[in-house]
Design an enzyme around this catalytic site. Structure first.
Site, PDB file in Angstrom:
ATOM      1  N   ASN A   1       0.843  -1.202   0.000  1.00 26.77           N
ATOM      2  CA  ASN A   1       0.000   0.000   0.000  1.00 26.77           C
ATOM      3  C   ASN A   1       0.874   1.247   0.000  1.00 26.77           C
ATOM      4  O   ASN A   1       2.101   1.155   0.002  1.00 26.77           O
ATOM      5  CB  ASN A   1      -0.965  -0.014   1.198  1.00 26.77           C
ATOM      6  CG  ASN A   1      -0.219  -0.020   2.515  1.00 26.77           C
ATOM      7  OD1 ASN A   1       0.551   0.889   2.806  1.00 26.77           O
ATOM      8  ND2 ASN A   1      -0.411  -1.063   3.312  1.00 26.77           N
TER       9      ASN A   1
ATOM     10  N   ASP B   1      -3.855  -6.034   5.488  1.00 22.80           N
ATOM     11  CA  ASP B   1      -4.855  -6.798   6.244  1.00 22.80           C
ATOM     12  C   ASP B   1      -4.951  -8.238   5.759  1.00 22.80           C
ATOM     13  O   ASP B   1      -5.630  -9.050   6.369  1.00 22.80           O
ATOM     14  CB  ASP B   1      -6.248  -6.170   6.059  1.00 22.80           C
ATOM     15  CG  ASP B   1      -6.262  -4.740   6.488  1.00 22.80           C
ATOM     16  OD1 ASP B   1      -5.723  -4.458   7.556  1.00 22.80           O
ATOM     17  OD2 ASP B   1      -6.795  -3.885   5.737  1.00 22.80           O
TER      18      ASP B   1
ATOM     19  N   PHE C   1      -4.773   4.093  14.292  1.00 19.12           N
ATOM     20  CA  PHE C   1      -5.111   5.030  13.232  1.00 19.12           C
ATOM     21  C   PHE C   1      -6.218   4.442  12.362  1.00 19.12           C
ATOM     22  O   PHE C   1      -6.264   3.227  12.158  1.00 19.12           O
ATOM     23  CB  PHE C   1      -3.878   5.332  12.356  1.00 19.12           C
ATOM     24  CG  PHE C   1      -2.978   6.366  12.967  1.00 19.12           C
ATOM     25  CD1 PHE C   1      -2.249   6.073  14.104  1.00 19.12           C
ATOM     26  CD2 PHE C   1      -2.875   7.637  12.412  1.00 19.12           C
ATOM     27  CE1 PHE C   1      -1.441   7.023  14.699  1.00 19.12           C
ATOM     28  CE2 PHE C   1      -2.070   8.600  12.981  1.00 19.12           C
ATOM     29  CZ  PHE C   1      -1.352   8.298  14.134  1.00 19.12           C
TER      30      PHE C   1
ATOM     31  N   LYS D   1     -14.012   1.001  15.240  1.00 17.30           N
ATOM     32  CA  LYS D   1     -12.658   0.443  15.338  1.00 17.30           C
ATOM     33  C   LYS D   1     -12.105   0.625  16.761  1.00 17.30           C
ATOM     34  O   LYS D   1     -11.478  -0.282  17.311  1.00 17.30           O
ATOM     35  CB  LYS D   1     -11.765   1.182  14.314  1.00 17.30           C
ATOM     36  CG  LYS D   1     -10.576   0.400  13.870  1.00 17.30           C
ATOM     37  CD  LYS D   1      -9.873   1.047  12.674  1.00 17.30           C
ATOM     38  CE  LYS D   1      -8.512   0.406  12.468  1.00 17.30           C
ATOM     39  NZ  LYS D   1      -7.733   0.996  11.403  1.00 17.30           N
TER      40      LYS D   1
ATOM     41  N   LYS E   1     -11.071  -2.748  18.901  1.00 13.26           N
ATOM     42  CA  LYS E   1      -9.660  -3.051  19.232  1.00 13.26           C
ATOM     43  C   LYS E   1      -9.325  -2.713  20.678  1.00 13.26           C
ATOM     44  O   LYS E   1      -8.165  -2.772  21.064  1.00 13.26           O
ATOM     45  CB  LYS E   1      -8.705  -2.245  18.324  1.00 13.26           C
ATOM     46  CG  LYS E   1      -9.078  -2.170  16.876  1.00 13.26           C
ATOM     47  CD  LYS E   1      -8.583  -3.369  16.090  1.00 13.26           C
ATOM     48  CE  LYS E   1      -9.086  -3.228  14.667  1.00 13.26           C
ATOM     49  NZ  LYS E   1      -8.855  -4.239  13.773  1.00 13.26           N
TER      50      LYS E   1
END
Ligand SMILES: Cc1cc2nc3c(=O)[nH]c(=O)nc-3n(C[C@H](O)[C@H](O)[C@H](O)COP(=O)(O)O)c2cc1C
Length: 394
Positions: free
Chosen positions: A211, A281, A322, A336, A340
């Site tokens: 990426n 991912d 992030f 998120k 997490k």
């Protein structure tokens, strides 16, 4: 912030075209209450007359190590003893090289080598010079010895080139100097682990998928933590080329699995985890031979989730993650945060100009379970301090 009041700052000016911009910096430093002494190289006086700096700093400008007309003191030593900080701006390729090799053949380099206080430098030169391997090595050598670099953004240079090597803007330099005193030790004794950059999904012996992460935000956070006294563990995927202080523990990783392994290795002694990397991912089975088929269909499976692992094992330690989002940003970021077990999520809407990958600026929203704080467009290094400011209150 005005931590510069009553501090003594040496401004070292060397012979680059950006010297004129340093007049603004000197003026701002004086207005903030700092005592400013300007030391110029002989070549710098070709670009700006010492009189300008004398008028702005209210102090005599020094260029000559052997000037006997002013004071009985050994001036480079007495000034070095008085200094709370030094900023060399612009820092020419020549001055960087001299300092990297301990050469002290004029007042500026002699005084700087005699200083024990924090020393910042703002490299400024033509892009080809800046990219030259020997210049990069010299800058790297200074950083390894604790000199703090302040880089400018890529852009138009006086020589007509467009690229790296522009001097950081005076406001940015001022903020970094101010930050030296404002919060130099509020992370002392803490270990901050920062992940940065991209990981790769290997496909066959020659190909991979990855990426666009440059690692700049992670590097800025690691620098901010370092400047504030933390021990830094820098878990580095594929990033831009950064100068890394020798005091950091660096783990170079290739894949998301390797990144997780490096995070696990340092987890016990880490107080704050900052997950600024963009680990892939997904992963796939790497073929032993180079794939030669006409079309290629990849079967990707989920790679391990590093932030989730930290969230599950962190106990009372802090976790910042992030979220780079393109739509329904805040609600996705909040999901998120909860999933997490993070303490804060830094949301980047990567569709906004000046935000996200491969730029020196960012526009972020800091989200905790209780708060949502939208920040304006700012340098990633500035944002890094804002994130640490918030983190320390959680
Ligand atoms: C118009 C002009 C602009 C220059 N700009 C730069 C510059 O931005 N950065 C740099 O490293 N050298 C620049 N140079 C070259 C330096 O002035 C030269 O290397 C000099 O020896 C530096 O001396 P000093 O480091 O002692 O100040 C420039 C030279 C000229 C003539």
């Amino acid at each position: 912030m005005n931590a510069l009041k009553d501090k003594t700052v040496i401004v070292g000016v060397s012979g680059g075209i950006a010297a004129y911009k340093v007049c603004g910096l000197v003026s701002k430093l004086v207005q903030s209450g700092a005592t400013v002494h300007v030391a110029m190289t002989r070549n710098a006086t070709e670009f700006v007359a010492p009189l300008s700096f004398e008028t702005l700093s209210h102090n005599r400008v020094i260029t000559d190590t052997f000037d006997r007309n002013f004071t009985w003191e050994v001036e480079h030593v007495s000034l070095a003893k008085k200094a709370d900080a030094v900023i060399i701006a612009p820092a020419t390729a020549n001055v960087v090289a001299k300092l990297a090799h301990g050469i002290a053949d004029d007042f500026l380099t002699t005084a700087v080598l005699a200083c024990k206080c924090p020393i910042m430098f703002a490299p400024a030169m033509n892009t080809a010079m800046f990219d030259n391997a020997v210049v990069r090595e010299n800058i790297g050598a200074l950083v390894k010895r604790g000199f703090v670099p302040v880089y400018g953004e890529c852009g138009y240079l006086a020589c007509g080139d467009v690229g790296g090597g522009r001097m950081a803007e005076p406001d940015v330099i001022f903020t970094r100097l101010d930050g030296l005193f404002d919060k130099r030790s509020d992370h002392a004794g803490k270990t901050v682990l920062v992940t940065a950059g991209a990981t790769r999904i290997d496909i066959d012996p020659v190909r991979y998928v990855s990426n666009r992460s440059s690692g700049k935000m992670g590097y800025a956070l690691a620098c901010a933590a370092h400047d504030r006294g933390a021990n830094v563990v820098f878990v580095k995927g594929f990033t831009d080329d950064f100068d890394i202080p020798s005091s950091w523990t660096v783990e170079n990783v290739r894949t998301t699995r390797e990144m997780l392994a490096a995070v696990k290795k340092h987890a016990d002694k880490t107080d704050m985890f900052i997950m600024a990397a963009a680990p892939c991912d997904y992963e796939t089975k790497v073929t032993a031979q180079k794939i030669k088929s006409a079309a290629l269909e990849l079967k990707l499976t989920k790679a391990p989730d590093i932030a989730a692992w930290v969230g599950e094992h962190k106990n009372k330690k802090k976790l910042v993650i992030f979220a780079a989002e393109t739509d329904d940003c805040e609600s996705n970021a909040r999901k998120k945060l909860a999933a997490k077990h993070a303490d804060m999520v830094v949301l980047n809407d990567v569709t906004e100009s000046g935000a996200g990958f491969d730029v020196d600026t960012n526009v972020a929203t800091l989200i905790t379970s209780q708060t949502t704080e939208r920040q304006s467009l700012m340098q990633k290094r500035e944002l890094a301090d804002v994130i640490l400011d918030k983190l320390i209150t959680l």
